[in-house]
Design a protein around this motif. Structure first.
Motif, short mmCIF file in Angstrom:
data_model
loop_
_atom_site.label_atom_id
_atom_site.label_comp_id
_atom_site.label_asym_id
_atom_site.label_seq_id
_atom_site.Cartn_x
_atom_site.Cartn_y
_atom_site.Cartn_z
N LYS A 128 0.77 -1.29 -0.19
CA LYS A 128 -0.01 -0.09 -0.18
C LYS A 128 0.61 1.28 0.03
O LYS A 128 1.59 1.59 0.34
CB LYS A 128 -1.16 0.50 1.15
N LYS A 141 -1.34 5.21 -7.30
CA LYS A 141 -1.47 6.91 -6.26
C LYS A 141 -1.55 6.28 -4.81
O LYS A 141 -1.68 5.72 -4.39
CB LYS A 141 -3.14 6.92 -6.54
N LYS A 174 -3.56 3.96 -2.66
CA LYS A 174 -4.41 2.63 -3.03
C LYS A 174 -3.20 1.77 -3.10
O LYS A 174 -2.21 1.48 -2.29
CB LYS A 174 -4.11 3.11 -4.02
N THR A 175 -3.73 0.28 -3.81
CA THR A 175 -2.74 -1.64 -3.35
C THR A 175 -2.45 -1.45 -4.23
O THR A 175 -3.50 -1.26 -5.56
CB THR A 175 -3.53 -2.02 -2.57
N SER A 176 -1.32 -2.04 -4.36
CA SER A 176 -0.58 -3.04 -5.46
C SER A 176 -0.72 -4.09 -5.53
O SER A 176 -0.37 -5.07 -3.95
CB SER A 176 0.14 -2.31 -6.18
#
Length: 158
Positions: free
Chosen positions: A48, A77, A80-82
């Motif tokens: 995150k 962003k 936001k998470t990835s």
């Protein structure tokens, strides 16, 4: 007078050069007990973005050829998470394993490196075949749990 002007505008300059603040819930992912016969295992790790700027995963390095890891290429962003996908190939690697993954994040003005470890125990293909075929009557397959303390990802690099 010059110092007063510098101090007055300092908060604006420091905000422009914000630091990256990427975090994960855990720094060690445990695959548990896996069977060599089942082949590769996958995991998805979530990261995150707590910083104020968009951040990109610039590079992912693993400590062994048996580990393959990659992250999403889009900017993450703020807030936001990835996901970072990790794949471990247990073929020919019976027993305990601890491997490290080095993740590099980049933004326009800053960089951050994060270390994540994966661990587990691979059950040999031959051991499973002997147990399943019941070649040794009366024997039991006993697996004892193990504890691994990990200090940092660099402990297992070389």
């Amino acid at each position: 007078m010059r110092y007063f002007i510098l101090i007055l505008f300092l908060p604006f300059f420091t905000d422009a050069f914000s630091q990256i603040d990427m975090r994960m819930d855990e720094s060690v992912y445990d695959f548990g007990y896996i069977k060599e016969a089942d082949g590769k295992v996958m995991a998805e790790l979530e990261v995150k973005n707590y910083s104020k700027i968009p951040v990109k995963i610039s590079k992912v390095i693993t400590s062994c050829e048996c580990v393959f890891a990659f992250g999403e290429t889009d900017f993450i962003k703020p807030g936001k998470t990835s996901k970072i996908s990790v794949e471990y190939d247990p073929t020919g690697r019976p027993g305990k394993f601890v491997k490290s993954i080095e993740i590099h994040f980049a933004a326009d003005t800053a960089v951050q490196t994060m270390y994540v470890n994966i661990k587990g125990y691979t059950i040999e293909k031959e051991l499973l075949e002997a147990y399943v075929e019941d070649l040794y009557e009366g024997t039991q397959l006993m697996i004892k749990p193990f504890e691994t303390s990990v200090l940092s990802g660099s402990d297992f690099r070389y």
